[in-house]
Design a protein around this motif. Sequence first.
Motif, short mmCIF file in Angstrom:
data_model
loop_
_atom_site.label_atom_id
_atom_site.label_comp_id
_atom_site.label_asym_id
_atom_site.label_seq_id
_atom_site.Cartn_x
_atom_site.Cartn_y
_atom_site.Cartn_z
N UNK A 107 12.27 -2.32 -20.67
CA UNK A 107 12.81 -3.06 -19.55
C UNK A 107 14.14 -2.48 -19.09
N UNK A 108 14.96 -2.04 -20.04
CA UNK A 108 16.26 -1.48 -19.68
C UNK A 108 16.10 -0.25 -18.80
N UNK A 109 15.12 0.58 -19.20
CA UNK A 109 14.87 1.79 -18.41
C UNK A 109 14.39 1.40 -17.01
N UNK A 110 13.57 0.36 -16.95
CA UNK A 110 13.05 -0.08 -15.66
C UNK A 110 14.19 -0.50 -14.74
N UNK A 111 15.15 -1.24 -15.29
CA UNK A 111 16.28 -1.68 -14.48
C UNK A 111 16.99 -0.48 -13.86
N UNK A 112 17.25 0.52 -14.72
CA UNK A 112 17.96 1.70 -14.23
C UNK A 112 17.18 2.39 -13.11
N UNK A 113 15.89 2.61 -13.38
CA UNK A 113 15.07 3.33 -12.42
C UNK A 113 14.97 2.57 -11.10
N UNK A 114 14.75 1.27 -11.21
CA UNK A 114 14.57 0.46 -10.02
C UNK A 114 15.84 0.46 -9.18
N UNK A 121 18.10 2.67 -9.18
CA UNK A 121 18.37 4.00 -8.65
C UNK A 121 17.35 4.41 -7.59
N UNK A 122 16.52 3.44 -7.19
CA UNK A 122 15.51 3.69 -6.15
C UNK A 122 14.48 4.73 -6.55
N UNK A 123 14.26 4.88 -7.87
CA UNK A 123 13.20 5.78 -8.30
C UNK A 123 11.84 5.17 -8.03
N UNK A 124 11.80 3.86 -7.80
CA UNK A 124 10.55 3.21 -7.43
C UNK A 124 10.85 2.10 -6.44
N UNK A 125 9.87 1.79 -5.58
CA UNK A 125 10.07 0.72 -4.60
C UNK A 125 9.89 -0.64 -5.23
N UNK A 128 0.83 -1.20 0.00
CA UNK A 128 0.00 0.00 0.00
C UNK A 128 0.87 1.26 0.00
N UNK A 129 0.59 2.16 -0.95
CA UNK A 129 1.32 3.42 -1.00
C UNK A 129 2.66 3.35 -1.69
N UNK A 130 3.01 2.22 -2.28
CA UNK A 130 4.33 2.07 -2.89
C UNK A 130 4.40 2.80 -4.23
N UNK A 131 5.62 3.20 -4.61
CA UNK A 131 5.83 3.68 -5.97
C UNK A 131 6.21 2.48 -6.83
N UNK A 132 5.56 2.37 -8.00
CA UNK A 132 5.72 1.17 -8.82
C UNK A 132 6.21 1.55 -10.21
N UNK A 133 7.33 0.94 -10.64
CA UNK A 133 7.81 1.11 -12.01
C UNK A 133 6.99 0.19 -12.91
N UNK A 187 11.03 -10.54 -14.56
CA UNK A 187 11.60 -10.13 -13.28
C UNK A 187 12.83 -10.97 -12.95
N UNK A 188 12.69 -12.28 -13.15
CA UNK A 188 13.81 -13.16 -12.84
C UNK A 188 15.01 -12.84 -13.71
N UNK A 189 14.73 -12.62 -15.00
CA UNK A 189 15.83 -12.31 -15.91
C UNK A 189 16.48 -10.99 -15.54
N UNK A 190 15.66 -10.02 -15.16
CA UNK A 190 16.19 -8.72 -14.77
C UNK A 190 17.03 -8.85 -13.50
N UNK A 191 16.48 -9.59 -12.54
CA UNK A 191 17.20 -9.73 -11.27
C UNK A 191 18.55 -10.41 -11.48
N UNK A 192 18.59 -11.35 -12.42
CA UNK A 192 19.85 -12.09 -12.61
C UNK A 192 20.97 -11.20 -13.08
#
Lengths: 435, 340
Positions: B179-186, B188-192, B144-149, B201-206
């Motif tokens: 997806x590349x932009x999402x990785x950067x933003x995430x 950089x803590x631009x979203x929780x 609840x209340x989170x910022x979401x990419x 998600x798994x591929x990104x996390x890896x």
Amino acid sequence: MSDVHAQTVAYVAPSQIPPSPPPARERGAVKWLRANLFSSISNGILTVIAILIIAYALPALVQWAFVDAVWSAGSLSECREIAAARGVEGAFACWAVINERFNQFLFGFYPEELYWRPILTFLLMFAAAAPILFNAIPRKALIGSALFPFVAYWLLWGGPAAPVILAIIGPVVGYVAFRFVEKAMHGDAGATGMVVGALAMVLWWSFVPGLVDAGPALEPVESARMGGFMLALIIGITGIAASLPFGILLALGRKSDLIFIKTLSVIFIEFIRGVPLITLLFVASSVLNYFFPPGTALDLILRVVIMATLFASAYMAEVIRGGLAALPSGQYEAADSLGLDYWKSMRLIILPQALKISIPGIVNTFIGLFKDTTLVSVIGLLDPVGIINPIRADSNWNGIVWEFYVFVGLFFWVFCFGMSRYSMYLERKLATDHR
Amino acid sequence: MKRNLLIGAVAAAAGMTAAGAASAATLDDVKAKGFVQCGVATGVPGFAYTEASGEWTGFDVAVCRAVAAAIFGDAQAVKFTPTTGKTRFTALASGEIDMLARNTTWTFSRDVDLKFTFVGVNYYDGQGFMVPKALGVTSAKELDGATVCIQTGTTTELNLADYFRINNMSYEPVPIETNAEAQQKYLANACDVYTTDASGLAATRSTFEAPKDHVILPEIISKEPLGPLVRHGDSEWADVVRWAFNAMVIAEELGVTSENVEEMAKGTDNPEINRMLGTEGEYGAMLGLDKNFAVNIIKTVGNYGEVFNEFIGPDTAIGLERGLNAQWTQGGLLYAPPFR
């Protein structure tokens, strides 16, 4: 008289006093600084701010791109290990990916053993461009330039030589048709002759080269294997080279007195300029397929080249029309009063001046078109920007972002800067203005 | 004006005949030209990417190769057309490609309205959430209340809105394009939170420097059955693609692997294996293929499990568990119709 003076005046300089150097603030680096960076208080403030920004950003950038960078590794994680072993903290550039995929950035998936063909084409391109760009080279070399597109096509796509040779005959056929019309109309062929000539050429190209398959054959390479900077150059250079003549014709057509030609030109220009390039590319990639039976559709790269050329031509036409409009009407009247016919007056008097005025705008359109080639990545062509995606999807390299774009950006900058410099050279060379 | 209408009518008629021609006997066309023209993604980690040699490879690409192996006995008899999210459907509808294997979600409107036939599901995906471990969140219900990419213009955006509304929670979207932009933003803590398909998600996390500092929450909030598809209007061709894929699934279920398929093709005491591998009956001929088409698939591409493990399985950088994509005998959803 001088004797008198010699006796009455205590000292007369035997020669002129050597000029003393200008005061320190009016020479050397100090003057340059004063004139360029600190000419006023507000300028001085801006300079200081700019220097501070550079001083803040540059060391980090150099650190990222050179000092901490990893130049060879097999994957991103290996990059990170190497960097960690060297005690690097924070961000660093992993240039290893450019290193490993360098060939893909240059050639796409062109077969490796055939790399000499695009390289040779690239070198020939300079040879072919030289006579067009520089006056010092003998005019006869222009024949080589005219042959270059055909040779380049053969080298890049391969296949037997005979169709290419037949295609070279195409313009000759067009010229013969033009002369034929000229004769039939008693030397006053004009637009009709050009249309007939162009039609004859296109018809020849559509039907004749496909008939013969003989001659020395190069191994054929399909379009799907072309990508990277090679693709950007194919689309960009073809579009640039073809859009100038088309643009000139369209600009003349728009100013023509013949209502049919004028309307056609206006419709074409306004339609193309009113539609975003990306829409045209989607049409090229998707919609056109519906109109061809499957398997016979024009090659995708060819379709894209045609669309990019049409797009640039419309802009070019308006740039050149600007040049035409800038000429005083006296020039047109002078040409007429010399008894020159329309084409001669255009070729000898109007266009040389109008094109010279338009150079900055023309080069502007060229540079814009060249950069617009990156849009083809949206329709799935693997140009330098498009090819980033499949490379990033390799789990070895997933996670790298900046390195790709910095590299691709640098490439485009080099080419566009080169074009801009050439245009400045040309403007200086042709400067006959009223200074 | 009349004239324009006339031109439009001619163009439309030309389009119809072309589309009609495209639907006729794709298998014959493919055999005549000697390769399968397969649409793939321009790059999805594990599913479609290029190796340093320039070869296309990945989990989706393997479906294309399986079809080629079934028809020609040669998994290399494929030409790939990289398609983007925007060009994929027109490329297939216009006949530029013979089939599309590009992590495409099977939905009603794509199946019915866009007139495609989904021949199966090669990956059951679903939308998930990834958060940094430091946040201490263990369930999506605590967001609840989170910022979401979130990628704009996708079904994930709509799913997210639905999920938060149903659970009476609020969120602040951070729109991103790729997806590349999402990785950067995430990072950089631009979203929780970063939300997209769980495989993504798994591929990104890896690719993160410290993958263990991030968790993928257990909630999966949507159904994303991804599968290969063909045009409407040529059921024979759809059957070829469907059974080329099914053969891989059945092979895993029956324990036929690329290593033992040669041995088993000599005949086994399991009649279903015999039917599939061509020692019993004329099942290949019914499809218009060789009777050992399944042998060729399994020998050159592998069975479903082998392909899964090679490209996206637990031992790869992507590191996906089988989960829903396990055989029905193992508690998953893979349930190929019997080969009979």
